[in-house]
Design an enzyme around this catalytic site. Structure first.
Site, short mmCIF file in Angstrom:
data_model
loop_
_atom_site.label_atom_id
_atom_site.label_comp_id
_atom_site.label_asym_id
_atom_site.label_seq_id
_atom_site.Cartn_x
_atom_site.Cartn_y
_atom_site.Cartn_z
N ARG A 1 41.00 -3.84 7.34
CA ARG A 1 40.18 -4.71 6.46
C ARG A 1 39.30 -4.13 5.24
O ARG A 1 38.54 -5.10 4.57
CB ARG A 1 39.59 -5.54 7.62
CG ARG A 1 40.34 -6.39 8.47
CD ARG A 1 39.44 -6.95 9.39
NE ARG A 1 40.18 -7.98 10.42
CZ ARG A 1 41.05 -9.02 10.18
NH1 ARG A 1 40.52 -9.60 9.01
NH2 ARG A 1 41.58 -9.46 11.21
N ILE B 1 44.21 -0.70 18.83
CA ILE B 1 45.69 -0.65 19.25
C ILE B 1 46.15 0.68 19.07
O ILE B 1 47.44 1.13 19.47
CB ILE B 1 46.48 -1.58 18.42
CG1 ILE B 1 46.65 -0.89 16.62
CG2 ILE B 1 46.34 -2.88 18.58
CD1 ILE B 1 47.70 -1.81 15.80
N ASP B 2 45.21 1.70 18.98
CA ASP B 2 45.56 3.22 18.80
C ASP B 2 45.81 4.04 20.06
O ASP B 2 45.91 5.19 19.82
CB ASP B 2 44.63 3.81 17.84
CG ASP B 2 43.05 3.41 18.31
OD1 ASP B 2 42.91 3.66 19.35
OD2 ASP B 2 42.32 3.28 17.42
N THR C 1 37.44 4.68 12.98
CA THR C 1 37.66 5.56 11.67
C THR C 1 37.25 6.92 11.60
O THR C 1 37.79 7.73 10.84
CB THR C 1 36.71 4.55 10.83
OG1 THR C 1 35.49 4.61 11.39
CG2 THR C 1 36.98 3.29 10.46
N CYS D 1 68.08 -2.33 20.16
CA CYS D 1 67.93 -1.80 21.60
C CYS D 1 69.21 -0.94 21.55
O CYS D 1 70.40 -1.60 21.68
CB CYS D 1 67.89 -2.73 22.62
SG CYS D 1 67.95 -2.05 24.24
N SER E 1 32.46 -2.94 15.96
CA SER E 1 33.45 -4.25 15.93
C SER E 1 32.46 -4.94 14.89
O SER E 1 31.32 -5.22 14.99
CB SER E 1 33.63 -5.13 17.16
OG SER E 1 34.35 -6.28 16.92
N HIS F 1 44.39 -6.53 22.03
CA HIS F 1 45.42 -6.50 20.89
C HIS F 1 46.47 -5.83 21.14
O HIS F 1 47.27 -5.59 20.10
CB HIS F 1 44.55 -6.54 19.56
CG HIS F 1 43.36 -7.45 19.36
ND1 HIS F 1 42.56 -7.04 18.36
CD2 HIS F 1 43.35 -8.63 19.57
CE1 HIS F 1 41.72 -8.19 18.05
NE2 HIS F 1 42.30 -9.15 18.89
#
Length: 242
Positions: free
Chosen positions: A35, A102-103, A27, A151, A191, A118
């Site tokens: 969330r 996932i960044d 963040t 694709c 987390s 993830h």
């Protein structure tokens, strides 16, 4: 001995230490926690918008809602917390970094042995020929009006490498389990420890440090709990290690 000194001592004494990072670490790089109860994500249910069911069966909705969460990661840079973890690895005090994020920011901060349990939004692949595409290439297809993206080589469906709700866990999760089994110490950073099956991992270690602004279900189990931002806490712990 204050909390930062206690955490530093556990890191120095640990024989094998792993990190488990979540959205609260990123963040500070300007990536909103989807969330959160604020912002436009407040009207999006992530378990729905970022599900493989919606991606396959309601692609127009997926690329209007869930895809926006992935697109918000573009151009973001690692913050001091990411670099602090890299420094801990360089000092030999941190081994694998298990991340729910996932960044790709741990990798951009040049951390090694990163296990993105993830998945990773920076790339995708064709489900038919397995060709790899960067997020920018996928976005070009989407912005060009091709929904779902196909694709250019074989016409197969191109999808993100993010583990969507409904997907099987990737091989990195099995590696995370193995890393946790080797570890005697874990540092949880940013987390909520509410998302399974990853939230199961902290129970497997002897020594647990939690750094999170809010309370977690594991606070009573941890050796050290620091309710502070990831960057501030890790910077202070590094200072104690000097």
């Amino acid at each position: 001995m204050n909390l930062y000194e206690q955490a530093a001592k556990l890191l120095k004494d640990g024989k094998y230490t792993v990190a488990l990072t979540g959205a609260g670490l990123s963040t500070e790089s300007g990536i909103p926690d989807f969330r959160s109860s604020t912002g436009y994500y407040a009207n999006i249910i992530p378990e729905d918008a970022l599900s493989n069911d919606v991606m396959y069966n309601e692609p127009e909705r997926f690329y209007k809602e869930g895809y926006q969460i992935l697109k918000d990661l573009e151009g973001k840079k690692p913050n001091d917390a990411h670099f602090a973890l890299t420094k801990l690895q360089e000092m030999g005090l941190m081994h694998e970094i298990i991340t729910q994020n996932i960044d790709n920011l741990h990798q951009l901060a040049e951390s090694r042995d990163v296990l993105p349990v993830h998945g990773d939004a920076s790339h995708g692949h064709c489900e038919s020929c397995q060709s790899v595409y960067s997020f920018e290439e996928i976005d070009d297809l989407v912005q060009g009006g091709e929904i779902p993206p196909r694709c250019p080589k074989c016409g197969g469906l191109v999808r993100t490498n993010v583990v969507l709700f409904g997907d099987a866990m990737p091989v990195e999760f099995e590696r995370a389990i193995q890393a946790t089994e080797r570890a005697d110490t874990m540092v949880v950073i940013g987390s909520s420890l509410r998302v399974m099956p990853v939230a199961y991992l902290p129970r497997q270690v002897k020594n647990l440090i939690i750094i999170n602004k809010d309370m977690t279900p594991y606070d009573g189990y941890a050796d050290v709990v620091i309710h502070e931002s990831a960057a501030v806490a890790l910077t202070r712990i590094l200072e104690c290690l000097k």
